[in-house]
Design a protein around this motif. Structure first.
Motif, mmCIF file in Angstrom:
data_model
loop_
_atom_site.group_PDB
_atom_site.id
_atom_site.type_symbol
_atom_site.label_atom_id
_atom_site.label_comp_id
_atom_site.label_asym_id
_atom_site.label_seq_id
_atom_site.Cartn_x
_atom_site.Cartn_y
_atom_site.Cartn_z
ATOM 1 N N PRO A 256 0.811 -1.233 0.000
ATOM 2 C CA PRO A 256 0.000 0.000 0.000
ATOM 3 C C PRO A 256 0.839 1.275 0.000
ATOM 4 O O PRO A 256 0.436 2.291 -0.560
ATOM 5 N N ARG A 257 2.048 1.212 0.598
ATOM 6 C CA ARG A 257 2.895 2.412 0.602
ATOM 7 C C ARG A 257 3.364 2.744 -0.814
ATOM 8 O O ARG A 257 3.401 3.887 -1.242
ATOM 9 N N GLY A 261 2.547 5.991 -3.207
ATOM 10 C CA GLY A 261 3.584 6.780 -3.877
ATOM 11 C C GLY A 261 3.304 6.915 -5.367
ATOM 12 O O GLY A 261 3.471 7.984 -5.966
ATOM 13 N N TRP A 262 2.873 5.823 -5.960
ATOM 14 C CA TRP A 262 2.562 5.782 -7.404
ATOM 15 C C TRP A 262 1.433 6.775 -7.717
ATOM 16 O O TRP A 262 1.529 7.588 -8.646
ATOM 17 N N MET A 263 0.382 6.725 -6.893
ATOM 18 C CA MET A 263 -0.755 7.617 -7.126
ATOM 19 C C MET A 263 -0.357 9.084 -6.901
ATOM 20 O O MET A 263 -0.818 9.982 -7.596
ATOM 21 N N GLN A 264 0.551 9.285 -5.936
ATOM 22 C CA GLN A 264 1.037 10.645 -5.684
ATOM 23 C C GLN A 264 1.799 11.178 -6.906
ATOM 24 O O GLN A 264 1.689 12.345 -7.257
ATOM 25 N N CYS A 265 2.558 10.293 -7.561
ATOM 26 C CA CYS A 265 3.275 10.698 -8.781
ATOM 27 C C CYS A 265 2.291 11.060 -9.886
ATOM 28 O O CYS A 265 2.501 12.036 -10.618
ATOM 29 N N ALA A 266 1.238 10.259 -10.000
ATOM 30 C CA ALA A 266 0.233 10.549 -11.036
ATOM 31 C C ALA A 266 -0.374 11.935 -10.781
ATOM 32 O O ALA A 266 -0.573 12.733 -11.707
ATOM 33 N N SER A 415 4.656 3.231 -13.660
ATOM 34 C CA SER A 415 4.319 2.160 -12.715
ATOM 35 C C SER A 415 5.351 2.192 -11.602
ATOM 36 O O SER A 415 6.385 2.842 -11.734
ATOM 37 N N PRO A 416 5.097 1.481 -10.513
ATOM 38 C CA PRO A 416 6.186 1.328 -9.552
ATOM 39 C C PRO A 416 7.266 0.458 -10.196
ATOM 40 O O PRO A 416 6.984 -0.319 -11.103
ATOM 41 N N THR A 417 8.518 0.582 -9.725
ATOM 42 C CA THR A 417 9.581 -0.291 -10.213
ATOM 43 C C THR A 417 9.487 -1.642 -9.515
ATOM 44 O O THR A 417 9.610 -2.694 -10.146
ATOM 45 N N ALA A 418 9.271 -1.610 -8.216
ATOM 46 C CA ALA A 418 9.177 -2.845 -7.428
ATOM 47 C C ALA A 418 7.889 -2.796 -6.621
ATOM 48 O O ALA A 418 7.421 -1.715 -6.265
ATOM 49 N N PRO A 419 7.314 -3.950 -6.335
ATOM 50 C CA PRO A 419 6.045 -3.938 -5.593
ATOM 51 C C PRO A 419 6.162 -3.559 -4.118
ATOM 52 O O PRO A 419 5.159 -3.230 -3.497
ATOM 53 N N THR A 420 7.383 -3.573 -3.570
ATOM 54 C CA THR A 420 7.543 -3.243 -2.147
ATOM 55 C C THR A 420 8.768 -2.345 -1.965
ATOM 56 O O THR A 420 9.618 -2.268 -2.850
ATOM 57 N N LEU A 472 12.169 4.614 5.170
ATOM 58 C CA LEU A 472 11.801 3.888 3.953
ATOM 59 C C LEU A 472 10.724 4.621 3.159
ATOM 60 O O LEU A 472 9.953 3.984 2.450
ATOM 61 N N ASN A 473 10.678 5.935 3.303
ATOM 62 C CA ASN A 473 9.613 6.610 2.562
ATOM 63 C C ASN A 473 10.024 6.909 1.124
ATOM 64 O O ASN A 473 9.869 8.009 0.623
ATOM 65 N N PHE A 474 10.611 5.902 0.491
ATOM 66 C CA PHE A 474 10.938 6.034 -0.930
ATOM 67 C C PHE A 474 10.723 4.695 -1.631
ATOM 68 O O PHE A 474 10.701 3.643 -1.016
ATOM 69 N N GLY A 475 10.560 4.801 -2.911
ATOM 70 C CA GLY A 475 10.482 3.617 -3.758
ATOM 71 C C GLY A 475 11.026 4.055 -5.103
ATOM 72 O O GLY A 475 11.699 5.088 -5.199
#
Ligand code: GLN
Length: 497
Positions: A256-257, A261-266, A415-420, A472-475
């Motif tokens: 979910p994190r 992040g993904w939705m925030q980028c959108a 998209s996210p690069t990794a799922p977690t 860990l507030n990055f992906g």
């Protein structure tokens, strides 16, 4: 000090330079080079499956321990001609097979402080840590199914996989030739962009998969203009671009994190004036399985040359007298780690006469469907497909209708690069191979289709008081573009960074 193939060579130098210890990122340091920060911008690090003359190229495998390739890979020569020097060779998953850089004969890579107990991603984890620890501004990796993008996402760096065939692979030890690309890891998009801008025009006669000069010229003539300044790339220009969010990427396993992040980028893209629309890439759900059939099949074939006779370090005590397979079994048994053995077995099986139709051939069909999915949603057509004479009568109806029609035409996919976020190394150790393969679910589609893709750091909205969670507030945000749209992709990535 890493238990290294060349520890004698560099132990004395390393002892004074803490940064090279960081995360076990390097396998070999170039003894001629020093690491003064002032010279940082003239260095680059090289993943240990890419040849650099004068230094061993071991692929982090015992079977190649101490081996030197007597020439430098084309990409290394290209960078040297631009006055960059090799600082050292970086640690990796053996032969590029892995997602966390834990499958290395010289010990695993770990992320940098303060999250060093976390995965650095793989297989180019050493290159990513070399960059994130500040030992160099640019590192070469290879990306077959995500191996520069995944480590970039786990180390808050930028990882770029160019269009297949753009960068020469001569001097790069093959893992899965039809997927392998040289990749680049850096702190910022700018470093990578300047390299690609100048090397993309150069065909390499020695690499049969290097795009021909004529194709390069045709592709370059069709390239879109990109604004030169960062400000412009965040401004007006972005308003003319459309970004697709693939609905199939919203999988159950998505943390979910990362999703937040993904939705925030959108939302950020929308705030900057860009369009964001949902797209469908229906073959995505089969892409991972197809990748894990094709890549091990090619790997099994490539690695068969390490037999202790022509290539590879022969196991002690094994002689050529024994025609009963002892030499092979001992050499390969001692020389390869467990993940490499698993891939060789998997690949040999899926290529065997009983299994090939059900596995290898099916996987090739899925691969075509994955590519067609992308071609259907992108505004630009694939310049490689334009090349074929276009004859409507020969086209099967389902292809003509499904592939070219449809309202959604996007410039890029996000998209996210990794799922977690980067997992704990202790949890990685408990993962089954299948759990680990699952991590590559978002990176393999672009690899199967040969498309350029980049991972840039992505903020995750933090909703926690836990100090560890805050670290860990990055992906990684992955942006995928149409074939040979690399320069626009890099410009967009910079605008969104
Ligand atoms: N994790 C993937 C694999 O193990 C990708 C590796 C790579 O890109 N070299 O095959």
């Amino acid at each position: 000090i890493p238990r290294g193939i060349c520890s004698v060579l560099w132990a004395s130098r390393l002892s004074q330079r803490q940064s090279l210890h960081t995360g076990n990122a390097y396998i070999t340091q170039n003894p001629d080079e020093s690491l003064e920060a002032a010279k940082r911008d003239t260095h680059f690090a090289v993943k240990d499956n890419i040849a650099a003359r004068g230094l061993p190229t071991t692929c982090a495998s015992n079977i190649l321990a101490g081996q030197e390739i007597p020439f430098s890979a084309t990409i290394v020569q290209q960078l040297q001609r631009r006055n960059l020097t090799v600082i050292g060779k970086t640690n990796m998953d053996e032969f590029g097979m892995g997602t966390h850089s834990t499958a290395s004969a010289v010990g695993r890579v770990s992320n940098i402080s303060p999250i060093e107990e976390r995965s650095a991603g793989g297989s180019s984890g050493g290159s990513a840590v070399a960059v994130s620890a500040g030992t160099t501004d640019l590192a070469l990796g290879t990306d077959t199914g995500g191996s520069v993008r995944m480590p970039a996402a786990y180390t808050e760096t930028v990882g770029f996989k160019p269009s297949y065939g753009m960068i020469s692979r001569w001097g790069v030890v093959p893992y899965a030739n039809s997927l392998d690309t040289v990749g680049f890891i850096a702190q910022t998009v700018g470093e990578i962009e300047s390299v690609i801008a100048s090397v993309r025009a150069e065909h390499d006669l020695r690499d049969p998969t290097s795009l021909t000069q004529a194709t390069r010229e045709r592709c370059m003539a069709q390239e879109r203009q990109v604004p030169p300044s960062v400000e412009q790339r965040k401004g007006e220009w972005l308003r003319g671009l459309t970004f697709g969010i693939p609905i199939e990427y919203n999988i159950e396993e998505l943390d979910p994190r990362i999703k937040a992040g993904w939705m925030q980028c959108a939302q950020k893209i929308r705030d900057l004036g860009g369009r964001v629309v949902p797209v469908s890439l229906p073959s995505t759900k089969n892409a991972l399985s197809a990748y894990y059939v094709i890549a091990p099949a090619e790997a099994a074939s490539n690695l068969s040359k390490y037999d202790g006779i022509r290539y590879g370090k022969r196991a002690e005590g094994a002689t050529t007298d024994a025609l009963d397979g002892v030499l092979y079994a001992k050499t390969r048994g001692n020389g390869f780690g467990p993940e490499v053995k698993r891939r060789v077995l998997l690949g040999s099986y899926t290529l065997s006469s009983k299994a090939i139709d059900n596995y290898f051939i099916q996987a090739q069909k899925v691969r075509q469907l994955v590519r067609k999915d992308f071609d259907r949603v992108f505004k630009l057509s694939n310049p490689l497909c334009d090349e074929a004479p276009f004859d409507l009568s020969e086209m099967d109806e389902s292809i003509s209708l499904e592939n070219k029609l449809g309202p959604t035409q996007v410039d890029f996919i996000i998209s996210p690069t990794a799922p977690t976020p980067p997992p704990r190394l202790e949890d990685v150790a408990k993962q089954t191979p299948l759990d680990s393969y699952m991590n590559d679910v978002f990176t393999v589609p672009a690899s199967l289709a040969g498309l350029p893709a980049i991972s840039i750091p992505m903020d995750i909205p933090v909703d926690t008081t836990s100090e560890e969670e805050k670290l860990l507030n990055f992906g990684g945000l992955q942006i995928i573009g149409q074939f040979w749209d690399d320069m626009t992709l890099l410009a967009v990535a910079q605008g969104l960074s």
